[in-house]
Design an enzyme around this catalytic site. Structure first.
Site, PDB file in Angstrom:
ATOM      1  N   GLU A 204       0.815  -1.230   0.000  1.00  0.00           N
ATOM      2  CA  GLU A 204       0.000   0.000   0.000  1.00  0.00           C
ATOM      3  C   GLU A 204       0.844   1.273   0.000  1.00  0.00           C
ATOM      4  O   GLU A 204       0.579   2.226   0.736  1.00  0.00           O
ATOM      5  CB  GLU A 204      -0.995  -0.040   1.171  1.00  0.00           C
ATOM      6  CG  GLU A 204      -1.989  -1.194   1.014  1.00  0.00           C
ATOM      7  CD  GLU A 204      -2.969  -1.330   2.175  1.00  0.00           C
ATOM      8  OE1 GLU A 204      -2.845  -0.584   3.163  1.00  0.00           O
ATOM      9  OE2 GLU A 204      -3.845  -2.216   2.084  1.00  0.00           O
ATOM     10  N   GLU A 322      -4.879  -8.575  -1.456  1.00  0.00           N
ATOM     11  CA  GLU A 322      -5.436  -8.488  -0.099  1.00  0.00           C
ATOM     12  C   GLU A 322      -6.834  -7.913  -0.193  1.00  0.00           C
ATOM     13  O   GLU A 322      -7.050  -6.906  -0.868  1.00  0.00           O
ATOM     14  CB  GLU A 322      -4.555  -7.612   0.784  1.00  0.00           C
ATOM     15  CG  GLU A 322      -5.032  -7.490   2.234  1.00  0.00           C
ATOM     16  CD  GLU A 322      -4.154  -6.541   3.058  1.00  0.00           C
ATOM     17  OE1 GLU A 322      -2.914  -6.702   3.008  1.00  0.00           O
ATOM     18  OE2 GLU A 322      -4.708  -5.645   3.713  1.00  0.00           O
TER      19      GLU A 322
END
Length: 537
Positions: A204, A322
Site C-alpha cells: 500500500e 489483499e
C-alpha cells in the site's frame, strides 16, 4: 446435443449421507444461462489465497483489539486445527504481508543493525515501531508450509533505504529501495531449500499510499532491481519465483507508469487491494453485503484493472493481493459471520469474470475478518465457502446471464475442477424470496460481448438435463445471517474431536432435471456432471 438432450422430466431423488435433504417448493422461477462454448477468462489453480499479517496483539480499532496471537511472529503453528484447516486445501496459497511489512528487518546476513520487537508508538507508521523476523521463526513457518503443502507469497520491506520527503506533512518517501536485507533473506531461503513461489515488493505504497507512498517511476526501478535480484539468487536452482507489485489500491495512471518503467517481463502479477465495504465500524455493513446494487459498484475496479494489465503490462496478470471487505480489522459480529459469505463469494465470482488470477483473503487468522477464529482457530463460515470454491470451481470461467427477475439472485459458473461438467454458484441475497432455478446451456458460437455486470438471458437456451447433479447448499443456523454456524444441506458443520475439518458431502440428484431450489439468504454450489460444455473439454 448430449448435455441438453430431451428426456422425460421426473422427480429427482436427493441423498445426503443416507438421509433425504428436504426441498421446499414454491420459489420464484428463474433461469440462469451458461455460455458454454468458450471461457471468458481463466484463474490460476490456486486462485483461493489467504493472508497472514504482522499485526501484534495490541493492534486495536474502535475500542477492540481483535488480533491476539495471530501474527506471523506469534501464531501457534503447531495447532492441529490450524494444520488441518490449511491441509484441507491441499495447496492453499498464503500471502505473508500487511501494513507493517515495510517496517520489518530480517535477522540474517550483514545488512541489519538490530532485531527489534514491535512496540506501540503513535508517532511511527501505523502506530508501531519497527519489527523483526528472526530466522528460527522463518524456519518454523517454512516447516509448517512444507507439511501443509502451502504455496507461499512473501511481501518484502519496500521502504528500506528510503527517507521521508522534506516537504512538510508529506507522506512521500524518496530514494531507491535498499534490497540487501531482502537479498540476504532470499539467499538463506534458497540455502535451506525453502520454496517461496513469489516475492512481492511493498504494501500500500502506490499512488496516494495509506501512511506512506512512493512515486511510480521510482517503484518501477525498484521492481526491476527485485527482478534482477531474484534471477541472480535463484540462478541454477531450477526454480524462478514470480515477482509481484505493488500490493496497494488501484490507481490506473500510477500502475501504468510503474509497468512502463519496470519494463516487459518484469512484473509477473500486478497486485491490488480491495476494501469496498468501507469501515469496520459502519453500522450499514451488514446491509451492504446484501445489497446487489452496492456489490455491483466494485465491478468497475475489476474491469479497469483488467484493462490496465492488458494495455500496459500484457505479460503480467491481475491479482487481488489483499481483501478483507471492511478495513480496520473488519466488522465485529459481521465479518466473521454467515452474512460475509454473500460479499466474499460474490467477490470471488466477479473478480474471476474480469480475469483475476488469484484472490487473497485478509486474513487466514486475525482481526474480525478471519477465516479461522482468532482465539480458537475454529473455522468461520467463510472458511467453508473458500474450501468449497477451491474444490469445485476450476480455472475456466464461463459467462452467465439471468432471465428477468430479482437482482438479489447472483450467479457465476466455472468448468468443474478436475472433474467433468460445470459448477454453478448461486447466491440468494433476498431475505424472503426463494428461487427455483433452471440452469440452461447456451451453445451460441457468437455470443454478444461480455457486459460489465450480469446481463439478462436472451432466451432459446436448452435446460441442462440428465447426469448426476451435486448440490452444496449453505445456510446460517436458525436462519440468522449473523450466526457463526454454517449449515451444509441442513446439517451444521463442526470440527471433529481432534480438530478435523468435516467432510463436505453434497446432496445428490440422479438424472437431475428439476430446477435447483435456493432458499432465502442461502448459497448453493451446484455441479452438473452431465453438462458437456465445449469450453471445458
Amino acid at each position: 446435443m448430449a448435455a441438453q438432450a430431451a428426456g422425460t422430466l421426473f422427480l429427482c431423488i436427493l441423498v445426503l449421507s443416507g438421509a433425504p435433504y428436504a426441498i421446499a417448493a414454491g420459489g420464484e422461477k428463474a433461469t440462469v444461462s451458461v455460455r458454454a462454448v468458450t471461457a471468458i477468462s481463466h484463474t490460476d489453480d490456486d486462485f483461493i489465497c489467504a493472508t497472514l499479517d504482522w499485526w501484534p496483539r495490541d493492534k486495536c480499532n474502535y475500542g477492540m483489539c481483535p488480533w491476539h496471537n495471530s501474527s506471523i511472529i506469534n501464531l501457534d503453528l503447531y495447532s492441529p486445527i490450524l494444520y488441518n484447516a490449511v491441509k484441507a486445501f491441499n495447496s492453499l496459497r498464503i500471502r505473508l504481508g500487511g501494513s507493517l511489512q515495510d517496517q520489518i528487518t530480517y535477522k540474517v546476513g550483514k545488512h541489519y543493525a538490530d532485531c527489534p520487537s514491535f512496540r506501540r508508538n503513535d508517532d511511527r507508521l501505523f502506530g508501531f515501531t519497527d519489527g523483526c523476523l528472526a530466522m528460527n521463526r522463518w524456519d518454523e513457518l517454512n516447516i509448517f508450509f512444507r507439511r501443509t503443502n502451502t504455496t507461499v507469497t512473501f511481501g518484502l520491506n519496500a521502504l528500506r533505504g528510503r527517507r521521508k520527503s522534506a516537504e512538510n506533512g508529506s507522506t512521500l518517501h524518496v530514494g531507491g529501495w535498499d534490497g540487501r536485507n531482502a537479498r540476504d533473506l532470499m539467499r538463506y531461503t534458497v540455502s535451506k531449500g525453502y520454496r517461496v513461489e513469489s516475492w512481492e515488493l511493498g504494501n500500500e505504497l502506490c499512488a496516494g499510499g495509506v501512511e506512506a507512498k512512493v512515486m511510480a517511476a521510482q517503484y518501477g526501478k525498484d521492481v526491476l532491481r527485485l527482478r534482477k535480484m531474484v534471477e541472480k539468487v535463484y540462478n541454477g536452482t531450477g526454480h524462478l519465483p514470480k515477482v509481484l507489485a505493488p500490493g496497494g489500491f488501484y490507481d490506473g495512471p500510477w500502475f501504468s507508469e510503474m509497468l512502463r518503467v519496470s519494463g516487459p517481463g518484469v512484473v509477473d502479477a500486478v497486485t491490488h487491494h480491495i476494501y469496498n465495504l468501507g469501515s469496520g465500524k459502519d453500522k450499514e455493513l451488514i446491509n451492504k453485503m446484501q445489497d446487489p446494487y452496492y456489490l455491483d459498484k466494485v465491478a468497475q475496479t475489476f474491469s479497469d484493472m483488467e484493462a490496465t494489465v492488458r494495455e500496459s503490462g500484457p505479460w503480467s496478470a491481475a491479482w487481488v493481493g489483499e481483501s478483507g471487505g471492511a478495513y480496520n480489522s473488519g466488522g465485529k459480529d459481521v465479518s466473521d459471520r454467515f452474512a460475509n459469505s454473500f460479499w466474499y463469494l460474490d467477490q470471488l465470482g466477479m473478480s474471476a469474470v474480469f480475469g483475476t488470477k488469484v484472490y487473497c483473503r485478509q486474513a487466514l487468522v486475525g482481526g474480525n475478518y478471519c477465516l479461522l477464529n482468532t482465539t480458537t482457530l475454529a473455522p468461520n463460515p467463510d472458511y467453508y465457502s473458500a474450501l468449497l470454491w477451491h474444490r469445485l470451481m476450476g480455472p475456466g470461467v464461463l459467462q452467465t446471464t439471468a432471465a428477468a427477475g430479482s437482482p438479489y439472485l447472483r450467479s457465476y459458473a466455472h468448468c468443474s475442477k478436475k472433474q467433468p461438467g460445470v459448477t454453478v454458484l448461486l447466491i440468494n441475497l433476498s431475505n424472503s424470496t426463494a428461487f427455483d432455478i433452471t440452469v440452461a446451456g447456451d451453445m451460441d458460437l457468437h455470443p454478444p460481448p461480455r457486459r460489465l455486470l450480469q446481463a439478462e438471458a436472451g432466451g432459446g437456451e436448452a435446460a441442462v438435463c440428465g447426469g448426476r447433479r451435486e448440490e452444496y447448499h449453505l445456510s446460517p443456523e436458525g436462519g440468522d445471517i449473523q450466526s457463526q454456524v454454517v449449515m451444509l444441506n441442513g446439517e451444521p458443520l463442526a470440527l471433529g474431536p481432534c480438530g478435523q475439518i468435516p467432510e463436505l458431502r453434497p446432496a445428490i440428484a440422479i438424472n437431475g432435471c428439476t430446477p435447483v431450489h435456493v432458499e432465502p439468504h442461502s448459497i448453493a454450489f451446484v455441479r452438473f456432471t452431465g453438462f458437456k460444455a465445449p469450453a471445458c473439454a
